[in-house]
Design an enzyme around this catalytic site. Structure first.
Site, PDB file in Angstrom:
ATOM      1  N   GLY A 249      39.053  67.249  36.557  1.00 29.51           N
ATOM      2  CA  GLY A 249      39.070  65.823  36.302  1.00 29.51           C
ATOM      3  C   GLY A 249      39.388  65.392  34.899  1.00 29.51           C
ATOM      4  CD  GLU A 286      36.512  73.589  41.065  1.00 26.18           C
ATOM      5  OE1 GLU A 286      36.571  72.370  41.274  1.00 26.18           O
ATOM      6  OE2 GLU A 286      36.044  74.384  41.869  1.00 26.18           O
ATOM      7  N   PRO A 287      39.817  72.689  35.927  1.00 23.32           N
ATOM      8  CG  PRO A 287      40.519  73.443  33.827  1.00 23.32           C
ATOM      9  CD  PRO A 287      39.492  73.694  34.914  1.00 23.32           C
ATOM     10  NE  ARG A 289      44.954  64.140  36.204  1.00 20.42           N
ATOM     11  CZ  ARG A 289      45.420  63.457  37.250  1.00 20.42           C
ATOM     12  NH1 ARG A 289      46.630  62.943  37.211  1.00 20.42           N
ATOM     13  NH2 ARG A 289      44.669  63.254  38.314  1.00 20.42           N
ATOM     14  CB  CYS A 357      66.684  54.490  52.456  1.00 20.74           C
ATOM     15  SG  CYS A 357      68.235  55.344  52.306  1.00 20.74           S
TER      16      CYS A 357
HETATM   17  N1  LLP Z   1      38.426  70.517  41.670  1.00 17.24           N
HETATM   18  C1  LLP Z   1      38.355  69.769  42.772  1.00 17.24           C
HETATM   19  C2  LLP Z   1      37.320  70.048  43.756  1.00 17.24           C
HETATM   20  C3  LLP Z   1      39.271  68.733  42.970  1.00 17.24           C
HETATM   21  O1  LLP Z   1      39.171  67.978  44.057  1.00 17.24           O
HETATM   22  C4  LLP Z   1      40.275  68.486  42.007  1.00 17.24           C
HETATM   23  C5  LLP Z   1      41.251  67.437  42.194  1.00 17.24           C
HETATM   24  C6  LLP Z   1      40.316  69.315  40.869  1.00 17.24           C
HETATM   25  C7  LLP Z   1      39.369  70.311  40.739  1.00 17.24           C
HETATM   26  C8  LLP Z   1      41.349  69.153  39.788  1.00 17.24           C
HETATM   27  O2  LLP Z   1      41.283  67.900  39.198  1.00 17.24           O
HETATM   28  P1  LLP Z   1      42.164  67.599  37.893  1.00 17.24           P
HETATM   29  O3  LLP Z   1      41.612  68.421  36.769  1.00 17.24           O
HETATM   30  O4  LLP Z   1      43.570  67.978  38.184  1.00 17.24           O
HETATM   31  O5  LLP Z   1      42.000  66.140  37.715  1.00 17.24           O
HETATM   32  N2  LLP Z   1      46.953  63.639  43.215  1.00 17.24           N
HETATM   33  C9  LLP Z   1      46.102  62.969  42.274  1.00 17.24           C
HETATM   34  C10 LLP Z   1      44.957  63.830  41.842  1.00 17.24           C
HETATM   35  C11 LLP Z   1      44.104  64.320  42.961  1.00 17.24           C
HETATM   36  C12 LLP Z   1      43.045  65.242  42.495  1.00 17.24           C
HETATM   37  C13 LLP Z   1      42.251  65.763  43.616  1.00 17.24           C
HETATM   38  N3  LLP Z   1      41.313  66.740  43.244  1.00 17.24           N
HETATM   39  C14 LLP Z   1      46.921  62.505  41.076  1.00 17.24           C
HETATM   40  O6  LLP Z   1      48.112  62.773  41.034  1.00 17.24           O
HETATM   41  O7  LLP Z   1      46.404  61.866  40.176  1.00 17.24           O
END
Ligand code: LLP
Length: 429
Positions: A249, A286-287, A289, A357
Site C-alpha cells: 500500500g 508486501e509492497p 507499487r 473505439c
Molecule cells: N498485499 C495485498 C494483500 C494487496 O491486496 C495488495 C494490493 C498489495 C499487497 C500491494 O499493494 P501496493 O503496494 O501495490 O499498493 N490496481 C490498483 C491497485 C490494487 C491493489 C490491490 N492490492 C491500482 O492500480 O491502483
C-alpha cells in the site's frame, strides 16, 4: 507548464546532448526503433535497488513483492534474487513465479476466493504461507486435508489469517468508517477474526502461524500505516503468534508536486510503531507499487493531433486503455512528455487518448505537452511500471506491448509484443 519533473523519471534516466531521453544508457528513440511502440521500458537497476531496499529495511524473509503490480519471469527472478519473497494472488501468478525458478517456499499465496485447484497446487508445491481469507476457505482446506493433500514435507499448510482491521486508508487521509464493508478477510469488529483464530488453532488442516492485514493502496501518509498497526496490535499482541504481515500500500508520486515516503521511511515508521506497541511477532510487508511503478515509462507514438478551436486538443497515441487502464479505471493522473525534448516547457494542454473505439479511452485527461508536438513524436508516460502491463487487456484485439529492461547500456526484451497468432491462440471454434 514546466518540463516534466526529473524525480518522476526512472533513477537512471538521463538527457542526451541533443535533449532526448535515455534510460540505463539506452536511448529511447533507439529502443522504439528496435522494439516498436507502445513499449514498456523498465530501469532494471532501479527495480533491483527498490527490492533490495525493501529486503534491507524489513529483513530477510520479511519483504514480500506483490506480483500483481507487475509480473513476468524476469521480474519474479529479480525480486527473489534481490532478497524478497513473492506474494502471488492466483494460481497464474504462482505459476509464473515457479516458471522463473523461484522456489515455492518463497511464495505467499493470497486471494479472497481461492479455488480447490489453487489451494491444492499451492499446498503440494510447498508455498511458504497461505493467507486464508474466509471461513469457506477454511472449509475447503478441511476437505483437502481429508483427501490427504499435504505439503512436500507431509504436513498441513502454514497459514496466516487475513484480518479486516476496521480501518481503511485512503490516499492522503485515514478514515475509520465503511471499512468493515469489504470482500476481504475476517472482520475484527464483528468477532469473525477471533472465531477464525479459534477455528484455525483447533484445526488439524492448517498450522496457524500469524495474521495479515492490508489497509489500502497508494497510501501517502506513513502515519496511516502506524495507525493500522495500532489496531492490529491490539488484536495480535495477546495472541502472540510468530508472524504479522501488514500488507502493501505504500504510495508513489505520479504527477508533479506529489511526494511519497521512501521504502526506508515507511519501514522506520511501521517498525517503530510495532516496537512501541509491544509487537513481538516478525513483521512483514508486501509492497507492489513502491517497487515497480516509478521504474518504468511507457513509450507511445503520436498518430493524430486534432485541434478543435475553443474546445480542446486531442493527441492520439498507438496504445491506450488496454495497456495503461488506471486513468480510465480510477481517474488517475499521469504526466506526459516528448522523449526528444525531455526538458522542454509544456504549454499545450491536451487530452492524450488511445486508439480504442470509445471516447472514454483516455491516458491523460489534462496532459501538458510541448506546443510543437507532431505526428510521429514519441510520447512517454512515466511512473507506469505498476498496474499498467499487469492490468492490460486485448480490448479491440489490440496486441499487448512488449517489455524491455535496460541497464548499463544494454537492453533486453523480457516480454515480447503479442502477435495476431497470440490473439487467436485460444479460439477453438
Ligand atoms: N498485499 C495485498 C494483500 C494487496 O491486496 C495488495 C494490493 C498489495 C499487497 C500491494 O499493494 P501496493 O503496494 O501495490 O499498493 N490496481 C490498483 C491497485 C490494487 C491493489 C490491490 N492490492 C491500482 O492500480 O491502483
Amino acid at each position: 507548464m514546466r518540463p516534466v519533473q526529473r524525480s518522476l523519471l526512472p533513477d537512471h534516466a538521463t538527457v542526451e546532448p541533443d535533449g532526448s531521453m535515455a534510460i540505463g544508457g539506452c536511448r529511447i528513440d533507439d529502443l522504439a526503433a528496435e522494439f516498436g511502440t507502445p513499449l514498456f521500458v523498465y530501469d532494471e537497476a532501479q527495480l533491483r535497488a527498490r527490492c533490495r531496499a525493501a529486503a534491507d529495511t524489513f529483513g530477510a524473509g520479511r519483504a514480500i513483492y506483490a506480483t500483481k503490480a507487475f509480473l513476468c519471469r524476469a521480474m519474479a527472478r529479480i525480486a527473489y534474487d534481490e532478497g524478497m519473497l513473492l506474494d502471488v494472488a492466483s494460481g497464474g501468478e504462482l505459476a509464473v513465479a515457479l516458471a522463473a525458478d523461484v522456489p515455492a517456499d518463497a511464495c505467499v499465496m493470497h486471494g479472497n476466493n481461492k479455488s480447490f485447484d489453487e489451494l491444492r497446487t499451492g499446498i503440494t508445491a510447498g508455498v511458504r504461507r497461505i493467507v486464508v481469507d474466509s471461513f469457506d476457505e477454511l472449509d475447503r482446506l478441511d476437505v483437502l486435508h481429508g483427501e490427504g493433500v499435504r505439503t512436500p514435507g507431509g504436513a498441513s499448510p502454514s497459514v496466516l489469517l487475513r484480518i479486516t482491521p476496521g480501518v481503511h486508508a485512503h490516499t492522503h487521509e485515514f478514515i475509520a468508517t465503511g471499512q468493515d464493508d469489504s470482500k476481504f478477510g475476517f472482520n475484527l469488529g464483528n468477532g469473525d477474526a477471533l472465531r477464525a483464530v479459534g477455528r484455525a488453532t483447533d484445526s488439524p488442516s492448517v498450522d496457524l502461524v500469524g495474521l495479515h492485514c492490508h489497509i489500502g493502496s497508494n497510501v501517502f501518509e506513513a502515519s496511516s500505516f502506524a495507525k493500522a498497526a495500532e489496531v492490529m496490535a491490539g488484536f495480535a499482541v495477546p495472541l502472540d503468534l510468530p508472524e504479522l504481515v501488514l500488507g502493501g500500500g505504500l504510495g508513489v508520486a505520479y504527477v508533479d508536486g506529489e511526494e511519497a515516503p521512501t521504502i526506508s521511511q515507511w519501514g522506520s515508521v511501521l517498525l517503530d510503531a510495532c516496537t512501541a506497541l509491544g509487537v513481538r511477532s516478525a513483521v512483514s510487508v508486501e509492497p507492489g507499487r513502491a517497487i515497480a511503478a516509478a521504474a518504468a515509462i511507457t513509450v507511445y507514438t503520436v498518430g493524430t493531433v486534432k485541434r478543435i478551436p475553443d474546445v480542446r486538443t486531442y493527441v492520439a497515441v498507438d496504445g491506450g486503455m488496454s495497456d495503461n487502464p488506471r486513468p480510465v479505471l480510477y481517474g488517475s493522473g499521469y504526466e506526459t512528455f516528448l522523449t526528444r525534448a525531455v526538458d522542454a516547457e509544456r504549454p499545450l494542454v491536451a487530452r492524450v487518448v488511445g486508439k480504442h473505439c470509445e471516447s472514454g479511452d483516455v491516458l491523460a485527461f489534462e496532459a501538458s505537452l510541448p506546443d510543437d508536438v507532431v505526428v510521429g513524436d514519441l510520447l512517454a508516460m512515466p511512473v507506469t511500471g505498476a498496474y499498467g502491463h499487469s492490468m492490460g487487456s486485448n480490448y479491440n484485439k489490440i496486441a499487448r506491448p512488449p517489455v524491455v529492461f535496460v541497464a548499463d547500456g544494454q537492453s533486453r526484451l523480457v516480454v515480447r509484443r503479442e502477435t495476431v497468432d497470440d490473439l487467436l491462440a485460444t479460439d477453438v471454434g
